[in-house]
Design an enzyme around this catalytic site. Structure first.
Site, PDB file in Angstrom:
ATOM      1  N   ASP A 465       0.855  -1.195   0.000  1.00 14.26           N
ATOM      2  CA  ASP A 465       0.000   0.000   0.000  1.00 14.26           C
ATOM      3  C   ASP A 465       0.887   1.239   0.000  1.00 14.26           C
ATOM      4  O   ASP A 465       1.807   1.365   0.825  1.00 14.26           O
ATOM      5  CB  ASP A 465      -0.922  -0.007   1.225  1.00 14.26           C
ATOM      6  CG  ASP A 465      -1.912   1.141   1.193  1.00 14.26           C
ATOM      7  OD1 ASP A 465      -1.548   2.244   1.645  1.00 14.26           O
ATOM      8  OD2 ASP A 465      -3.044   0.946   0.718  1.00 14.26           O
ATOM      9  N   ILE A 466       0.633   2.170  -0.921  1.00 15.21           N
ATOM     10  CA  ILE A 466       1.385   3.428  -0.972  1.00 15.21           C
ATOM     11  C   ILE A 466       0.895   4.322   0.167  1.00 15.21           C
ATOM     12  O   ILE A 466      -0.296   4.640   0.259  1.00 15.21           O
ATOM     13  CB  ILE A 466       1.203   4.120  -2.325  1.00 15.21           C
ATOM     14  CG1 ILE A 466       1.699   3.208  -3.454  1.00 15.21           C
ATOM     15  CG2 ILE A 466       1.953   5.448  -2.354  1.00 15.21           C
ATOM     16  CD1 ILE A 466       1.492   3.774  -4.842  1.00 15.21           C
ATOM     17  N   GLU A 508      -4.640   2.367  -4.415  1.00  5.57           N
ATOM     18  CA  GLU A 508      -3.187   2.406  -4.290  1.00  5.57           C
ATOM     19  C   GLU A 508      -2.641   1.112  -3.700  1.00  5.57           C
ATOM     20  O   GLU A 508      -1.500   1.063  -3.254  1.00  5.57           O
ATOM     21  CB  GLU A 508      -2.750   3.592  -3.416  1.00  5.57           C
ATOM     22  CG  GLU A 508      -3.204   3.509  -1.954  1.00  5.57           C
ATOM     23  CD  GLU A 508      -4.592   4.083  -1.732  1.00  5.57           C
ATOM     24  OE1 GLU A 508      -4.950   4.356  -0.589  1.00  5.57           O
ATOM     25  OE2 GLU A 508      -5.337   4.253  -2.723  1.00  5.57           O
TER      26      GLU A 508
END
Length: 598
Positions: A465-466, A508
């Protein structure tokens, strides 16, 4: 009754039978033309129904993408596909002009009605989205009503294609029966002609001088068995014997001509049958290798005196690659530039021959005999080339077969275009349009396949996950957010390589599946991805974007272990990485927090 009178009557009956035999042969050939016409109508209607379904689906995809992303490019694409669908619907309304029956026309109108209903729903959704109600737009496009109408359209198209196929099969069978019946009639006429001649000759033999008739008996018997190679010497006598000799000579000439026409008809029917078989197999091909194998197998059977090759234009349209070849007397070029072929330059078939007044194609290594280059075109675009070379001593083989060769090229072009379109649609179905990674549907399918096949061996799942991705969209715009995801996807593909498969899970979030990779190596790979992401320096419209950090959760199954909870356990590890402050990797099942400082 005088012998001359009997002979005249016999000759008249013979001529009548000959004419009737010729008429039967002509009707048999006309039946073969009916077969070809039925095939052409089938191809046109089948392509029309298939294109109506494809364009309706493409239009729906663009409408959905527009209400999900708000990108005007998807709205423009929607308008283009909508206009093309209207054109096809107008063509469907006049389908009787190119052979559709009333039932088929009624079904086409029903397909148009379903397409119009889908269009109305999609236009309503677009208006709702433009009015600010994105949720209502998505509910319309992904709702049960839209789904049911789309399913009905697909069913109607399939029913239409089955209806057209069934009608074509019946017409082909009837045409074949007519051809066989007329052929049998012609043979019976020929048999009656021979029998009449034998009867008259036998009668005359008893009434005339035995010596000249004895000399002609062997000739008559051979002609009666359709052995037209026998020589019939002309007799200048002005009596019944002379007239009989002349009649036999004419009969032999007619028999030779009938035999030649019958041989040509058989060759033509065999050629058409092979072409039809090749067309059917081309339609069933699922890969370009299969298609080239079909062409390479059937082309030498249809035209034994011609060698050839199939070339396909690459995606960059800079070179043609050889996909298949047959009976080539010497190694042919594996690839060449489109500018080396005059057929591709002109967009039409081109004949090359050394010593002729026209120019030769530069990609031909040997111009000692005739060669024909036929461009493969579909929807007005050139997608490849069929090249043929004459191996016989005659110079007219290429010219005589050019019409059939161009017809084969048209069908090969349509088959190649359909395969290329299918490949593009397949990629759209399993790939994420923004990042180029495989999408969530592909991930679910992979997990389902492994579970169904009871795959053994360790499987490691990474959830990535960004961190704080929303800030990129809020501070720099959605284009900057897209840039971040595309750049991060590039890091994933480069780092993972052939060790695993990368997916965009949604938003994301990303997923990596790593089969048979030890836990320590998986952790090291995750840390390498995290460090490379942190080292990225991205700029958008002159502004330097903030550093990109990612949180990673890692989970594995033991050899042959269950897959049902793997993704959930990796997600739990990811949540622990976020709760611990982000920008770190957490492994499961020990749930031990492991972090490597920047």
């Amino acid at each position: 009754m005088k012998i001359s009178t009997i002979t005249n009557w016999a000759y008249g009956v013979t001529v009548l039978l000959t004419v009737l035999s010729g008429i039967a042969f002509i009707l048999s050939v006309d039946s073969a033309h009916d077969e070809r016409k039925a095939v052409e109508v089938h191809l046109v209607l089948n392509e029309l129904g298939e294109q109506l379904e494809i364009d309706a689906e493409l239009r729906t995809d663009e409408a959905r993408l527009y209400v999900m992303r708000g990108d005007a490019a998807h709205l423009a694409a929607f308008e283009v596909y909508n206009a093309e669908e209207h054109r096809l619907e107008e063509k469907a309304r006049h389908a009787e002009e190119f052979g559709a029956t009333s039932d088929e026309l009624a079904l086409l109108l029903e397909i148009n009605k379903q397409a119009d209903t889908l269009e109305a729903i999609e236009l309503k959704a677009i208006k709702a989205y433009q009015a600010g109600d994105a949720q209502a737009a998505q509910d319309l496009l992904f709702g049960e009503e839209h789904y049911q109408h789309h399913i009905q359209l697909v069913k109607d198209v399939e029913k239409f294609r089955e209806m057209v196929g069934a009608r074509t099969s019946v017409e082909l069978e009837l045409a074949k029966l007519r051809s066989d019946w007329f052929g049998l009639t012609a043979r019976i006429m020929l048999g009656l002609t021979a029998a009449l001649f034998l009867a008259v000759l036998y009668f005359v033999l008893r009434r005339r001088v035995a010596l000249p008739l004895t000399r002609m008996t062997g000739i008559v018997k051979r002609l009666a068995t359709q052995d037209y190679e026998v020589e019939v010497p002309l007799d200048g006598r002005q009596d019944e014997i002379g007239e009989l000799n002349a009649a036999i000579h004419i009969f032999r000439q007619n028999g030779l001509e009938r035999e030649r026409l019958d041989a040509e008809r058989r060759r033509d029917l065999k050629m058409k049958d092979l072409i039809l078989q090749m067309m059917h197999r081309l339609q069933a091909c699922q890969k370009l290798d299969e298609l080239s194998d079909v062409v390479s197998r059937f082309a030498p059977q249809i035209f034994p005196e011609l060698a050839g090759g199939l070339y396909v234009l690459n995606d960059q349209r800079t070179a043609l690659r050889r996909a298949g070849a047959w009976k080539t007397p010497q190694p042919s070029l594996a690839s060449f530039s489109p500018d080396d072929c005059w057929g591709l330059r002109r967009g039409r078939a081109h004949v090359s021959h050394n010593g002729k007044e026209d120019v030769n194609c530069q990609h031909l290594a040997d111009t000692s005999s005739s060669a024909l280059c036929v461009p493969l075109t579909a929807q007005g675009d050139i997608i490849g080339l069929l090249s043929f070379k004459d191996l016989s001593d005659g110079e007219d083989t290429i010219q005589e077969a050019q019409l059939y060769l161009e017809m084969i090229a048209e069908n090969v072009a349509l088959a190649v275009a359909n395969l290329q379109l299918r490949d593009r649609l397949t990629q759209l179905a399993v790939r994420d349009a923004l990042t180029g990674l495989q999408n969530r549907r592909s991930l679910d399918q992979t997990m389902s396949d492994r579970a169904r096949e009871n795959a053994t061996g360790r499987l490691t799942c990474m959830m990535l996950d960004i961190d704080h991705f929303k800030r990129f969209n809020d501070e720099f715009g959605h284009d900057a957010g897209d840039l971040v995801m595309q750049s991060f996807a590039g890091i994933l593909m480069e780092s993972v390589g052939k060790r695993g498969t990368c997916y965009r899970f949604g938003g994301e979030e990303f997923v990596i599946l790593l089969p048979n990779l030890p836990r320590d190596e998986a952790f090291a790979l995750a840390e390498e991805i995290r460090r490379q992401a942190a080292r990225m320096t991205l700029t958008h419209r002159g502004a330097v974007l903030a550093p990109v950090t990612v949180s990673i959760g890692v989970a594995s199954t033991p050899d042959g272990g269950p897959l049902s909870s793997l993704r959930t356990r990796a997600d739990v590890a990811l949540l622990k990485a976020k709760d611990a402050g982000r920008d770190r990797t957490v492994c499961e099942p020990e749930a031990e927090l492991r972090q490597v400082s920047n």
